[in-house]
Design a protein around this motif. Structure first.
Motif, short mmCIF file in Angstrom:
data_model
loop_
_atom_site.label_atom_id
_atom_site.label_comp_id
_atom_site.label_asym_id
_atom_site.label_seq_id
_atom_site.Cartn_x
_atom_site.Cartn_y
_atom_site.Cartn_z
N GLN A 139 31.92 51.85 60.63
CA GLN A 139 32.24 51.59 62.16
C GLN A 139 32.81 52.75 62.68
O GLN A 139 32.31 53.01 63.98
N LYS B 40 34.62 41.94 55.27
CA LYS B 40 33.22 42.34 55.43
C LYS B 40 33.19 43.94 55.33
O LYS B 40 32.42 44.48 54.32
N GLU C 264 35.67 35.55 59.28
CA GLU C 264 36.54 35.65 60.59
C GLU C 264 36.96 37.19 60.30
O GLU C 264 36.92 37.69 59.12
N SER D 108 38.40 39.04 56.53
CA SER D 108 37.80 38.14 55.58
C SER D 108 37.14 39.18 54.29
O SER D 108 36.84 38.70 53.39
N HIS E 105 29.57 40.04 64.46
CA HIS E 105 30.50 38.92 65.18
C HIS E 105 29.72 37.91 66.12
O HIS E 105 30.39 37.25 66.58
N1 LIG Z 1 43.06 50.23 53.06
C1 LIG Z 1 43.63 49.10 53.05
N2 LIG Z 1 44.92 48.84 52.54
C2 LIG Z 1 45.39 47.67 52.46
N3 LIG Z 1 44.99 46.55 53.12
C3 LIG Z 1 43.61 46.61 53.56
C4 LIG Z 1 42.79 47.76 53.63
N4 LIG Z 1 41.80 47.81 54.15
C5 LIG Z 1 41.75 46.55 54.51
N5 LIG Z 1 42.69 45.74 54.28
C6 LIG Z 1 43.18 44.25 54.33
O1 LIG Z 1 41.85 43.87 53.87
C7 LIG Z 1 41.65 42.54 54.55
C8 LIG Z 1 40.05 42.64 54.87
O2 LIG Z 1 40.15 43.79 55.57
P1 LIG Z 1 38.45 44.27 56.16
O3 LIG Z 1 38.46 45.19 57.17
O4 LIG Z 1 37.51 44.25 55.07
O5 LIG Z 1 38.01 42.58 57.09
P2 LIG Z 1 37.06 42.39 57.95
O6 LIG Z 1 36.14 41.27 57.84
O7 LIG Z 1 35.87 43.64 57.97
O8 LIG Z 1 37.76 42.52 59.39
P3 LIG Z 1 37.25 42.65 60.90
O9 LIG Z 1 36.29 41.48 61.17
O10 LIG Z 1 38.52 42.56 61.66
O11 LIG Z 1 36.63 44.03 60.94
C9 LIG Z 1 42.70 42.55 55.62
O12 LIG Z 1 43.71 41.52 55.40
C10 LIG Z 1 42.89 43.92 55.90
O13 LIG Z 1 44.41 44.03 56.49
#
Ligand SMILES: Nc1ncnc2c1ncn2[C@@H]1O[C@H](COP(=O)(O)OP(=O)(O)OP(=O)(O)O)[C@@H](O)[C@H]1O
Length: 220
Positions: A88, A59, A54, A57, A197
């Protein structure tokens, strides 16, 4: 064991016990967000893996750690062979054309001019964007920019390709071209890890790994 079976079990990327906590603010208002909690992930030669989970999470965080863009708090990564990464957000220079990007990346990858031109033509054909060869990047549509982003990650024919939602913005024809290209990489023994996704994509992967509560589990 046949050659095919033998090559299929060769790990090209092994991540063990990857943990990451984001820390924000200063004491006593410091906030911790543990995103990854001992993630194990193995990518074998010729394997196409989907990384799902989700929003939030972890990724993208995991992928950034795998490519060395972000430091993990714990864990180890063992990479055998070259790595290509399609983030991205494209890493491009607004005032340069597509051709100029290939030239620049070709030098960075230490390709000969002949090698670079051959791969560049193949990628223009595979992804159908040769007509934009002389167009500046700041004048490209979002979908064509995504094609360039993907093509630059593929230019040096990496053993392992990591793609963070590569087809956001692709039209249907490009989406199908993308999967043809991924299929040819599988046949050539190259490996691809794709953040996705789309539930509909799941049957296209050899394996699907899901991130949940900081852990990675195999979906099927
Ligand atoms: N540089 C950062 N500083 C603080 N928190 C961060 C940072 N980058 C990501 N996060 C937090 O870490 C968590 C995971 O983010 P991430 O972007 O890795 O998830 P994702 O699975 O790729 O999400 P999405 O499917 O929305 O792209 C989230 O709660 C995000 O807010």
């Amino acid at each position: 064991m046949s050659l095919d079976n033998a090559s299929a079990v060769v790990p090209v990327l092994e991540a063990r016990g990857i943990s990451k906590t984001y820390r924000q603010g200063v004491w006593p208002f410091r906030k911790r967000n543990q995103v990854l909690d001992g993630v194990d992930l193995t990518l074998h030669r010729g394997e196409i893996i989907g990384l799902v989970g989700e929003n939030g999470s972890g990724k993208s965080t995991l992928m950034q750690i795998l490519v060395g863009e972000l430091a993990a708090d714990a864990g180890s990564i063992d990479l055998r062979g070259s790595l290509g990464y399609c983030p991205q957000g494209p890493i491009v220079f607004d005032r340069l054309t597509c051709d100029e990007h290939f030239e620049l990346y070709g030098v960075a990858y230490e390709l000969t001019r002949e090698e670079r031109v051959r791969e560049q033509q193949r990628l223009y054909d595979d992804l159908d964007f040769k007509r934009y060869a002389d167009t500046r990047v700041d004048r490209l549509s979002g979908g064509t920019l995504a094609k360039l982003n993907l093509a630059l990650a593929l230019l040096a024919d990496p053993a392992v390709l990591l793609l963070d939602e590569p087809y956001a913005g692709f039209d249907w024809d490009t989406y199908l071209r993308f999967w043809d290209l991924v299929g040819r990489r599988r046949e050539a023994g190259r490996s691809v890890l794709v953040i996705s996704h789309f539930i509909a994509d799941e049957q296209r992967f050899d394996r699907v790994v899901e991130l949940h509560d900081g852990k990675a589990t195999e979906k099927r």
